[in-house]
Design a protein around this motif. Structure first.
Motif, mmCIF file in Angstrom:
data_model
loop_
_atom_site.group_PDB
_atom_site.id
_atom_site.type_symbol
_atom_site.label_atom_id
_atom_site.label_comp_id
_atom_site.label_asym_id
_atom_site.label_seq_id
_atom_site.Cartn_x
_atom_site.Cartn_y
_atom_site.Cartn_z
ATOM 1 N N THR A 111 -8.026 -2.090 -6.403
ATOM 2 C CA THR A 111 -9.117 -2.157 -6.196
ATOM 3 C C THR A 111 -10.092 -1.565 -5.413
ATOM 4 O O THR A 111 -9.075 -2.112 -3.979
ATOM 5 C CB THR A 111 -9.757 -3.363 -7.164
ATOM 6 N N ASN B 77 -8.545 -2.536 -21.800
ATOM 7 C CA ASN B 77 -7.954 -1.788 -20.762
ATOM 8 C C ASN B 77 -6.180 -1.334 -21.227
ATOM 9 O O ASN B 77 -6.214 -0.326 -20.946
ATOM 10 C CB ASN B 77 -8.175 -2.945 -19.459
ATOM 11 N N SER C 215 -13.988 -2.998 -15.267
ATOM 12 C CA SER C 215 -12.776 -3.598 -14.608
ATOM 13 C C SER C 215 -12.562 -4.787 -13.801
ATOM 14 O O SER C 215 -11.476 -5.199 -13.020
ATOM 15 C CB SER C 215 -12.003 -2.290 -14.379
ATOM 16 N N THR D 24 -7.373 5.000 -18.941
ATOM 17 C CA THR D 24 -8.419 5.832 -18.075
ATOM 18 C C THR D 24 -8.341 7.243 -16.720
ATOM 19 O O THR D 24 -7.860 6.764 -15.676
ATOM 20 C CB THR D 24 -9.249 4.908 -16.819
ATOM 21 N N ALA E 209 -7.979 2.161 -12.675
ATOM 22 C CA ALA E 209 -9.055 0.733 -13.485
ATOM 23 C C ALA E 209 -7.307 0.549 -14.088
ATOM 24 O O ALA E 209 -7.168 -0.102 -14.946
ATOM 25 C CB ALA E 209 -9.725 1.614 -13.881
#
Lengths: 171, 171
Positions: free
Chosen positions: A33, A86, A2, A91, B96
């Motif tokens: 992030t 994604n 990612s 996730t 993510a």
DNA sequence: GGGCGCATGTAATGAGTTACATGATTGA
DNA sequence: TCAATCATGTAACTCATTACATGCGCCC
């Protein structure tokens, strides 16, 4: 992967040099992030080797030269690939804070309440800063919106836990 | 440190051997940790060296001997310490999945919608499995409750994003 | 002249995963 | 007898962080 997606995504909008990328990440995308400066530089180098991005050294005056990166055709393919993956998957997130909650009853109730109120304060602070952050156009803005929603849910959750503790203390 | 907190917390309830701990983690606390078997064994060894836990080898019949761990006084102190710290602070979570959202507009709207619906399905599945999981007594149960709340919030969020995309597509 | 922002990296370290390795018991 | 479960570990590796190192330009 990612992190790669993130960098490719930014470079797919327009070329950037390393410092610029890092600025953008820490100022605007901190909520999605943790990527640190060195790691970003390292990843950019790796992606250049793989042919996902190409670099060009640009010198202005006598400053240290900038390595300006732009995405290649191969990189754009990878980007689309990673992006689809994604978006289509969930996730799972692990909440480090839940570990503490699991053992909440190892402390006297009043102390637990005090500590959780501190946590609530911290979450509230994070929420305010997310809400006062500059708003980004297009889908980039979704990141902050999501963050805000999440933090609101966290506060509501903590309030419920606190209320339950309060009830338990009375009875 | 939250892995240590987790192991100490479990051992503070009653002594356990490595395999038992790993079973418990993967069956009951998967939503709050990713810790893998080897890593847990490794951590247990490290904590034994530090004097936080003590081990005792127990052999039953001809089976491979079990290393049974129990928490020491020093370990109990560390546990209280880590617990207080964990409860009082908010550890930010990075999603993510938000990286993909950030670049949602790099795809045609219909495709984005399709992919996000897939994601919604996955979240929904996770929610159902969280809701049908066996309920734990005391504060251990909070972990699952929190997880369920979080997943509900995620679904609500995805529904809003999907609706907004729908609106945008019509206009 | 001194400190901050710009701009880039390398090297050491660490946390944790994966793959591998072993071997006994239990049930189909 | 064959697979699954019990039970433990080691070694190699990956990913990312931390600490370190460099040096110019700009403003006070």
């Amino acid at each position: 992967m990612s992190n790669e997606l993130l960098l490719l995504g930014l470079l797919s909008r327009h070329e950037m040099h390393g410092y610029q990328l890092n600025e953008f990440l820490s100022k605007n995308l901190a909520s999605c992030t943790d990527l640190k400066k060195s790691s970003a530089y390292f990843l950019l180098g790796k992606m250049a080797q793989q042919g996902w991005v190409a670099e060009e050294s640009v010198q202005e005056g006598n400053r240290p030269p900038r390595r300006v990166f732009h995405i290649t055709d191969a990189g754009a393919d990878v980007f689309q690939q990673l992006l689809r993956q994604n978006l289509a998957t969930y996730t799972p997130v692990t909440f480090a804070g839940d570990v503490g909650l699991a053992f909440l009853d190892a402390l006297p109730t009043e102390e637990a309440v005090g500590l959780l109120k501190e946590r609530r304060e911290a979450v509230s602070l994070a929420l305010h800063s997310a809400q006062s952050a500059p708003h980004h156009p297009g889908s980039l803005g979704l990141v902050l919106e999501h963050q805000a929603r999440h933090l609101q849910a966290e506060i509501a959750w903590l309030d419920q836990v606190l209320e339950d503790l309060d009830q338990a203390a009375k009875s």
